[in-house]
Motif scaffolding. Structure first.
Motif, PDB file in Angstrom:
ATOM      1  N   ALA A 184      -9.028  -4.494   8.375  1.00 19.50           N
ATOM      2  CA  ALA A 184      -9.355  -4.237   9.785  1.00 19.50           C
ATOM      3  C   ALA A 184     -10.735  -3.591   9.843  1.00 19.50           C
ATOM      4  CB  ALA A 184      -8.299  -3.342  10.425  1.00 19.50           C
ATOM      5  N   PHE A 185     -11.749  -4.395   9.599  1.00 18.33           N
ATOM      6  CA  PHE A 185     -13.106  -3.856   9.494  1.00 18.33           C
ATOM      7  C   PHE A 185     -13.596  -3.277  10.818  1.00 18.33           C
ATOM      8  CE2 PHE A 185     -12.820  -7.241   6.246  1.00 18.33           C
ATOM      9  CZ  PHE A 185     -12.981  -6.450   5.119  1.00 18.33           C
ATOM     10  N   GLN A 186     -13.059  -3.790  11.928  1.00 19.99           N
ATOM     11  CA  GLN A 186     -13.452  -3.254  13.230  1.00 19.99           C
ATOM     12  C   GLN A 186     -12.985  -1.817  13.411  1.00 19.99           C
ATOM     13  OE1 GLN A 186     -11.104  -5.403  12.632  1.00 19.99           O
ATOM     14  NE2 GLN A 186      -9.281  -5.010  13.902  1.00 19.99           N
ATOM     15  N   ASN A 187     -11.993  -1.399  12.623  1.00 17.09           N
ATOM     16  CA  ASN A 187     -11.485  -0.025  12.657  1.00 17.09           C
ATOM     17  C   ASN A 187     -11.849   0.757  11.396  1.00 17.09           C
ATOM     18  OD1 ASN A 187     -10.237  -0.382  15.171  1.00 17.09           O
ATOM     19  ND2 ASN A 187      -8.382  -1.198  14.226  1.00 17.09           N
ATOM     20  N   LEU A 188     -12.903   0.313  10.728  1.00 16.16           N
ATOM     21  CA  LEU A 188     -13.383   0.988   9.519  1.00 16.16           C
ATOM     22  C   LEU A 188     -12.305   1.048   8.436  1.00 16.16           C
ATOM     23  CD1 LEU A 188     -15.363   3.909  11.226  1.00 16.16           C
ATOM     24  CD2 LEU A 188     -16.300   1.812  10.246  1.00 16.16           C
ATOM     25  N   GLU A 189     -11.423   0.030   8.438  1.00 12.53           N
ATOM     26  CA  GLU A 189     -10.364  -0.086   7.418  1.00 12.53           C
ATOM     27  C   GLU A 189      -9.531   1.197   7.317  1.00 12.53           C
ATOM     28  OE1 GLU A 189     -11.915  -2.462   3.763  1.00 12.53           O
ATOM     29  OE2 GLU A 189     -13.627  -1.327   4.548  1.00 12.53           O
ATOM     30  N   TRP A 190      -9.242   1.807   8.466  1.00 15.98           N
ATOM     31  CA  TRP A 190      -8.558   3.098   8.421  1.00 15.98           C
ATOM     32  C   TRP A 190      -7.124   2.991   7.936  1.00 15.98           C
ATOM     33  CZ3 TRP A 190      -8.828   4.510  14.381  1.00 15.98           C
ATOM     34  CH2 TRP A 190      -8.028   3.627  15.112  1.00 15.98           C
ATOM     35  N   GLY A 191      -6.613   1.771   7.747  1.00 16.93           N
ATOM     36  CA  GLY A 191      -5.278   1.600   7.193  1.00 16.93           C
ATOM     37  C   GLY A 191      -5.269   1.302   5.709  1.00 16.93           C
ATOM     38  N   GLY A 192      -6.446   1.347   5.063  1.00 20.83           N
ATOM     39  CA  GLY A 192      -6.510   1.066   3.632  1.00 20.83           C
ATOM     40  C   GLY A 192      -6.010   2.228   2.801  1.00 20.83           C
ATOM     41  N   GLY A 193      -5.548   1.931   1.584  1.00 19.71           N
ATOM     42  CA  GLY A 193      -5.050   2.984   0.708  1.00 19.71           C
ATOM     43  C   GLY A 193      -4.808   2.474  -0.693  1.00 19.71           C
ATOM     44  N   VAL A 194      -3.972   3.177  -1.441  1.00 20.85           N
ATOM     45  CA  VAL A 194      -3.752   2.837  -2.846  1.00 20.85           C
ATOM     46  C   VAL A 194      -2.345   2.283  -3.091  1.00 20.85           C
ATOM     47  CG1 VAL A 194      -5.469   4.453  -3.714  1.00 20.85           C
ATOM     48  CG2 VAL A 194      -3.107   5.230  -3.386  1.00 20.85           C
ATOM     49  N   LEU A 195      -1.617   1.990  -2.022  1.00 23.48           N
ATOM     50  CA  LEU A 195      -0.291   1.374  -2.171  1.00 23.48           C
ATOM     51  C   LEU A 195      -0.407  -0.120  -1.920  1.00 23.48           C
ATOM     52  CD1 LEU A 195       1.932   4.041  -0.381  1.00 23.48           C
ATOM     53  CD2 LEU A 195       1.493   3.775  -2.826  1.00 23.48           C
ATOM     54  N   PRO A 196       0.221  -0.956  -2.760  1.00 22.81           N
ATOM     55  CA  PRO A 196       0.059  -2.411  -2.690  1.00 22.81           C
ATOM     56  C   PRO A 196       0.887  -3.041  -1.568  1.00 22.81           C
ATOM     57  CG  PRO A 196       1.548  -1.837  -4.456  1.00 22.81           C
ATOM     58  CD  PRO A 196       1.032  -0.532  -3.924  1.00 22.81           C
ATOM     59  N   PRO A 197       0.682  -4.340  -1.312  1.00 28.58           N
ATOM     60  CA  PRO A 197       1.401  -5.034  -0.238  1.00 28.58           C
ATOM     61  C   PRO A 197       2.921  -4.950  -0.342  1.00 28.58           C
ATOM     62  CG  PRO A 197      -0.441  -6.366  -0.995  1.00 28.58           C
ATOM     63  CD  PRO A 197      -0.352  -5.196  -1.934  1.00 28.58           C
ATOM     64  N   GLY A 198       3.464  -4.870  -1.538  1.00 29.31           N
ATOM     65  CA  GLY A 198       4.911  -4.785  -1.678  1.00 29.31           C
ATOM     66  C   GLY A 198       5.487  -3.460  -1.224  1.00 29.31           C
ATOM     67  N   VAL A 199       4.611  -2.468  -1.022  1.00 32.09           N
ATOM     68  CA  VAL A 199       5.049  -1.129  -0.614  1.00 32.09           C
ATOM     69  C   VAL A 199       4.667  -0.832   0.831  1.00 32.09           C
ATOM     70  CG1 VAL A 199       4.874   1.347  -1.138  1.00 32.09           C
ATOM     71  CG2 VAL A 199       4.880  -0.326  -3.002  1.00 32.09           C
ATOM     72  N   ILE A 200       3.469  -1.267   1.238  1.00 33.98           N
ATOM     73  CA  ILE A 200       2.947  -1.010   2.585  1.00 33.98           C
ATOM     74  C   ILE A 200       2.705  -2.339   3.293  1.00 33.98           C
ATOM     75  CG2 ILE A 200       0.993  -0.074   3.885  1.00 33.98           C
ATOM     76  CD1 ILE A 200       2.818   2.063   2.794  1.00 33.98           C
ATOM     77  N   ASN A 201       3.182  -2.475   4.527  1.00 32.86           N
ATOM     78  CA  ASN A 201       3.174  -3.789   5.175  1.00 32.86           C
ATOM     79  C   ASN A 201       1.812  -4.238   5.708  1.00 32.86           C
ATOM     80  OD1 ASN A 201       2.888  -2.354   7.632  1.00 32.86           O
ATOM     81  ND2 ASN A 201       5.086  -2.375   8.018  1.00 32.86           N
ATOM     82  N   ILE A 202       0.823  -3.346   5.771  1.00 33.06           N
ATOM     83  CA  ILE A 202      -0.498  -3.776   6.226  1.00 33.06           C
ATOM     84  C   ILE A 202      -1.491  -3.914   5.080  1.00 33.06           C
ATOM     85  CG2 ILE A 202      -0.212  -2.805   8.549  1.00 33.06           C
ATOM     86  CD1 ILE A 202      -2.029  -0.498   7.667  1.00 33.06           C
ATOM     87  N   ALA A 203      -1.057  -3.558   3.852  1.00 37.32           N
ATOM     88  CA  ALA A 203      -1.949  -3.653   2.692  1.00 37.32           C
ATOM     89  C   ALA A 203      -2.182  -5.115   2.324  1.00 37.32           C
ATOM     90  CB  ALA A 203      -1.356  -2.899   1.512  1.00 37.32           C
ATOM     91  N   GLN A 204      -3.438  -5.422   2.030  1.00 39.17           N
ATOM     92  CA  GLN A 204      -3.809  -6.769   1.609  1.00 39.17           C
ATOM     93  C   GLN A 204      -4.049  -6.778   0.096  1.00 39.17           C
ATOM     94  OE1 GLN A 204      -3.790  -9.281   3.977  1.00 39.17           O
ATOM     95  NE2 GLN A 204      -2.953  -7.579   5.190  1.00 39.17           N
TER      96      GLN A 204
END
Length: 335
Positions: free
Chosen positions: A183-203
């Motif tokens: 979500a680059f329009q939001n400065l990727e504020w949902g990014g983190g260190v948990l993978p897609p299998g753990v967090i539903n918005i992780a790519q």
């Protein structure tokens, strides 16, 4: 007689709260002791790469093994921990509140650290340190350059700020990948260190991002924040305080759990945590997220109830998510 009854009632209430907290914490801890914790699809996330000890704050920031090493927070009267900094807006609010009129975090800073004149030590009440120091943790390498600009500009102004870039807090030390939400329009504020299998918005992880250093936050708080040398002539209007804002996109389940059971939470006076149960893919993590919220609220209540007995710990949890001015990039101060 009435006073004695009131005191007894308060003690009984406090003991009931403590018993309930222990019940919740045992429930949380039981997930870690469950056989599922050793299975490949465990709810406990582990780094994909072998664990190594991170040297970003000199291997042993407290100097316990080597007394010649200096604690990076020595001389800091108050400490603000910005856990999940994104582009550092909350730290800028701390030092430059006039740019962020109406931000809901500002009264908190005033209450815990004093007004901006006191925070910036404009009256020179402290001669051998700083009224408040800030440490930011941010794993997204896309934000590293801007965060280092903040750090450099603030240090030129004499403000003690350390930006831990390409660094995430965890319940362990190590190295892992960064997972953007794209979500680059939001400065990727949902990014983190948990993978897609753990967090539903992780790519899926991309080579576009640098690997992330994991720092066990409980160790940093216990060995750095908790052992810092206070200024010798500190005479502020407030007792020394540690305030922590945490917004780490689901990793709070692992980190807050570790802060409680390691004892590091005793060094925190105010915790403003954004919970992300809605993002958790696994039912166990959703459950623990809810239990942790209850436990922290109860610990906060116990601290409040125990004031009458000269409490040793002053802890409060706050439901505050100040996203105001989230994308602002005001000109850096010139000092």
């Amino acid at each position: 007689m009435t006073s004695t009854k009131e005191t007894a009632a308060k003690k009984a209430f406090a003991m009931t709260l403590i018993a309930f907290i222990l019940f919740i914490l045992i429930g949380i801890h039981s997930f870690q002791l469950s056989p599922r914790a050793t299975e490949p699809n465990s709810w406990i996330h582990k780094p994909e790469t072998p664990t190594v000890y991170i040297t970003q704050y000199q291997n042993n920031p407290s100097g316990r093994k080597n007394t010649t090493e200096k604690n990076i927070l020595d001389g800091c009267y108050h400490v603000y921990l910005d856990v999940g900094s994104n582009i550092g807006v909350q730290i800028r609010k701390l030092y430059e509140p006039k740019l962020y009129v109406g931000a809901s975090i500002l009264p908190i800073f005033d209450d815990y650290f004093g007004d901006v004149e006191e925070r910036l030590n404009l009256n020179k009440t402290i001669s051998d340190g700083w009224t408040v120091c800030a440490v930011g943790f941010e794993p997204n390498s896309h934000h590293s350059e801007y965060l280092k600009q903040i750090e450099s500009s603030y240090q030129k102004c004499g403000w003690k700020v350390k930006m831990m870039t390409e660094t995430a807090v965890s319940d362990r030390n190590g190295i892992t990948k960064f997972y953007s939400d794209m979500a680059f329009q939001n400065l990727e504020w949902g990014g983190g260190v948990l993978p897609p299998g753990v967090i539903n918005i992780a790519q899926p992880a991309s080579s576009e991002y640098k690997n992330v250093s994991l720092i066990r936050l409980s160790e940093f708080i216990r060995d750095v924040v908790g052992t810092r040398r206070l200024p010798s002539n500190a005479g502020g209007s407030k007792p020394p305080r540690v305030v922590m804002k945490m917004d780490i996109e689901g990793s709070e389940v692992d980190v807050m759990n570790d802060l409680i059971f390691s004892g590091a939470l005793q060094h925190i006076n105010l915790a403003a945590v954004e919970w992300h149960g809605r993002l958790q893919q696994l039912s166990e993590r959703k459950s623990v997220s809810n239990r942790l919220q209850q436990a922290l609220q109860l610990l906060s209540s116990v601290s409040e109830v125990m004031r009458y007995s000269g409490r040793h710990f002053a802890f409060k949890v706050l439901d505050l998510d100040d996203e105001s001015f989230w994308g602002s990039r005001f000109e850096m101060p010139k000092c």
